[in-house]
Scaffold this motif. Structure first.
Motif, short mmCIF file in Angstrom:
data_model
loop_
_atom_site.label_atom_id
_atom_site.label_comp_id
_atom_site.label_asym_id
_atom_site.label_seq_id
_atom_site.Cartn_x
_atom_site.Cartn_y
_atom_site.Cartn_z
N HIS A 145 2.11 2.25 4.12
CA HIS A 145 1.10 3.31 4.23
C HIS A 145 1.36 4.19 5.47
O HIS A 145 1.91 3.74 6.47
CB HIS A 145 -0.27 2.63 4.33
CG HIS A 145 -1.43 3.57 4.25
ND1 HIS A 145 -1.89 4.28 5.33
CD2 HIS A 145 -2.23 3.90 3.21
CE1 HIS A 145 -2.93 5.02 4.97
NE2 HIS A 145 -3.15 4.81 3.68
N ASP A 171 -0.79 -0.34 -4.70
CA ASP A 171 -2.07 0.18 -5.17
C ASP A 171 -1.93 1.51 -5.92
O ASP A 171 -2.82 1.88 -6.67
CB ASP A 171 -3.10 0.26 -4.04
CG ASP A 171 -2.63 1.06 -2.85
OD1 ASP A 171 -1.45 1.48 -2.82
OD2 ASP A 171 -3.44 1.27 -1.94
N GLN A 172 -0.85 2.21 -5.73
CA GLN A 172 -0.50 3.39 -6.55
C GLN A 172 0.93 3.75 -6.22
O GLN A 172 1.58 3.06 -5.46
CB GLN A 172 -1.35 4.63 -6.32
CG GLN A 172 -2.43 4.67 -5.31
CD GLN A 172 -2.05 4.68 -3.86
OE1 GLN A 172 -2.85 4.25 -3.06
NE2 GLN A 172 -0.85 5.12 -3.47
N ASP A 188 0.84 -1.19 0.00
CA ASP A 188 0.00 0.00 0.00
C ASP A 188 0.88 1.24 0.00
O ASP A 188 1.64 1.46 0.95
CB ASP A 188 -0.89 -0.03 1.25
CG ASP A 188 -2.04 0.94 1.17
OD1 ASP A 188 -1.87 2.00 0.55
OD2 ASP A 188 -3.10 0.64 1.73
N ASP A 189 0.80 2.02 -1.05
CA ASP A 189 1.54 3.28 -1.14
C ASP A 189 3.06 3.08 -1.32
O ASP A 189 3.84 3.94 -0.92
CB ASP A 189 1.33 4.18 0.10
CG ASP A 189 -0.08 4.70 0.25
OD1 ASP A 189 -0.92 4.42 -0.63
OD2 ASP A 189 -0.35 5.40 1.24
N CYS A 239 -6.29 4.18 -2.65
CA CYS A 239 -6.28 2.79 -2.20
C CYS A 239 -7.46 1.94 -2.67
O CYS A 239 -7.30 1.04 -3.50
CB CYS A 239 -6.19 2.76 -0.68
SG CYS A 239 -6.08 1.10 -0.01
N LYS A 296 -0.72 10.80 -2.52
CA LYS A 296 -0.85 10.32 -3.92
C LYS A 296 -1.95 11.11 -4.61
O LYS A 296 -1.91 12.29 -4.64
CB LYS A 296 -1.11 8.80 -3.93
CG LYS A 296 -2.33 8.33 -3.13
CD LYS A 296 -2.00 7.92 -1.72
CE LYS A 296 -3.22 7.38 -1.01
NZ LYS A 296 -2.95 6.92 0.36
CA CA Z 1 -2.76 3.21 -1.12
#
Ligand code: CA
Length: 528
Positions: A210, A344-345, A48-49, A90, A357
């Motif tokens: 994250h 996720d990004q 995540d992130d 997310c 983000k």
């Molecule tokens: Ca994320």
């Protein structure tokens, strides 16, 4: 060769039968042997992130961190250098991964009020119907419970780093330890207990790295007190661009709070964990307070603390990848397992003075993507084609010899993985972000991305819509819109037409549904 490319075109259109697709996949893999005729296992490791700048295989000029296990994946597989997301946040990204569809088609627009409709067609349900045993373990963040997995154990909501409560097949369970390690332990346990007569899909999904970037205790001093190089745009003044870039609420300077900066310890730690935590942070925090920093000095201190914490979280993710790869090695599974690492990004690591983000800008738009598939992917390759998280579902289906439903909006990456990029591969990509105003006050925008340009349209914030044009070749850091500069009118016109074409092809509605923005009306320190 001709036959193969015809087969591939048909496969993209999603009209091929499962049996034919399987023959096609096997046919490409070379002579049919026992191992090659088996459906591949799929290990999807999703964080995540996780910014591509924080994977050493991506070669960021700051050399922020060493990630030997992720680098191994890149070395033994393919590194994608332009994997872009449909909506850089997310939940929407996760919904896109599962469905192979954009937010306006899967109904998950934002992290505020969207709820994933688990009745939709998802790739994991199709794999389950094709004899795969399926599991998702770790971060889920789609509000509704997972549907269609044989096993699931998720972190509720954003999840916690320390001693995170989890939900296992609907039942709340307590855990003790560090989230990244726990998710890895559970993943390995599930692999050990699996039905060995069937192929598996395991989605191992980390909360890390994250916000609020809480490292494992063993990594608190892992960087040896290193001073990290600053990004060139740390003190961006947002001139050359419009109101959206100035009005956001995601700067290191103004938006980071005491929890983000570890000036207060996280909640939920056991006494012995807290003791080790404080033993590291308290002397450093005391020295910081004594200096009474302000202005640029304060931003610089915060950037260093941010990098320390974020990159320490990345170290644990890299170790997790190492443990999972080791398990595959030990069990003799590596040769028949497709391993995909992504996030996720992307994420800003101080570029433009930002964290977070959401934007169409590169650091946010681009996710890391590393793919290893022995016998299919040539080791050490790189790919600069525009690929996307909207392609993942289609890729997994084709890898498993399954047809791709016509409703899915991406394209399988399998031909690219085989080193045979189809001649009609996309040269432009549509992006749309919705959540507004909070958290982070990033105005909704949509746009078209090509290898060189980005046309961006800010909309619906009630503060004046406007358009920007970026030329990445001349301005890779995206510091200046060239929309009104001489020489760009033709490019601008082409991109406007391309944008209309993509919106039409993707079925983007003319008006955005009222619930799509969803964002909280006030606040600004939200953990989204
Ligand atoms: Ca994320």
């Amino acid at each position: 060769m001709k036959k193969r490319s015809q087969a591939s075109a048909v496969l993209f259109a999603g009209r091929i039968s499962a049996a034919v697709a399987l023959i096609w996949v096997v046919g490409y893999a070379g002579p049919i042997s026992g191992a090659e005729s088996k459906k591949p296992n799929i290990l999807f490791i999703f964080s995540d992130d996780h910014a591509y700048q924080a994977i050493s295989a991506y070669g960021d000029p700051r050399h922020l961190v060493e990630t030997p296990n992720l680098d191994r994946l890149a070395r033994e597989g393919m590194r994608f250098d332009r994997c872009v997301v449909t909506n850089s946040i997310c939940g929407p990204s996760r919904a896109t991964v599962l469905t192979g569809k954009y937010s306006h088609r899967n109904g998950f627009y934002n992290n505020t009020n969207s709820v994933f409709d688990g009745a939709q067609t998802t790739f994991h349900k199709l794999l389950g119907a094709a004899s795969y045993q399926t599991a998702v373990i770790g971060k889920w963040h789609l509000v509704s419970d997972p549907v269609g997995f044989d096993f699931w154990q998720i972190l509720p909501g954003q999840g916690a780093y320390y001693n995170p409560p989890m939900i296992r097949n609907g039942e709340r369970v307590a855990t003790e330890g560090y989230a990244t390690d726990i998710v890895t332990d559970l993943s390995v346990d599930w692999l050990k207990k699996r039905d060995r007569s069937r192929p598996f899909l395991l989605m191992c999904q980390h909360k890390a790295p994250h916000r609020s970037w809480e490292p494992a205790l063993r990594h608190l001093a892992a960087d040896g007190g290193r001073v990290y190089p600053e990004p060139a745009t740390l003190f961006d003044d947002y001139s050359g661009r419009g109101a959206a870039e100035r009005d956001q609420d995601m700067t290191i300077e103004r938006t980071m709070g005491d929890g983000d900066l570890k000036l207060v310890p996280p909640k939920g730690m056991k006494p012995e964990q807290l003791e080790a935590w404080n033993a590291y942070y308290e002397p450093l925090n005391a020295a910081y307070r004594e200096k009474r920093l302000s202005g640029k000095d304060l931003v610089r201190w915060r950037y260093q603390r941010y990098m320390h914490d974020y990159l320490a979280c990345v170290r644990a993710v890299d170790e997790s990848v190492g443990r999972l790869l080791q398990y595959l090695d030990d069990e003799g599974l590596a040769d028949n397992t497709l391993v995909v690492y992504s996030a996720d990004q992307g994420f800003f690591l101080g570029e433009h003075g930002w964290f977070d983000k959401r934007w169409i800008f590169e650091e946010s738009l681009r996710a890391p993507l590393l793919v290893r598939w022995p016998g299919v992917v040539k080791p050490g390759g790189t790919c600069r084609e525009l690929v996307s998280n909207v392609d993942f579902a289609e890729t997994f289906l084709e890898a498993a010899g399954q047809p791709v439903p016509a409703e899915m909006q991406g394209r399988s990456l399998v031909p690219i993985l085989r080193g045979e990029t189809p001649s009609g591969w996309r040269k432009s990509f549509y992006y749309q972000y919705y959540e507004y105003p909070q958290p982070h006050h990033v105005r909704p925008h949509y746009g078209v991305v090509t290898d060189r340009y980005k046309l961006v349209k800010f909309y619906g914030a009630g503060e004046g819509d406007y358009t920007e044009l970026f030329d990445l070749q001349r301005d890779p850091q995206e510091m200046r819109s060239v929309l009104n500069e001489p020489g760009y009118s033709e490019v601008h016109g082409e991109l406007e037409r391309e944008l209309l074409k993509l919106r039409s092809e993707l079925g983007v509605p003319d008006s955005v549904p009222a619930e799509a923005m969803g964002g909280k009306a006030s606040g600004g320190k939200g953990l989204r």
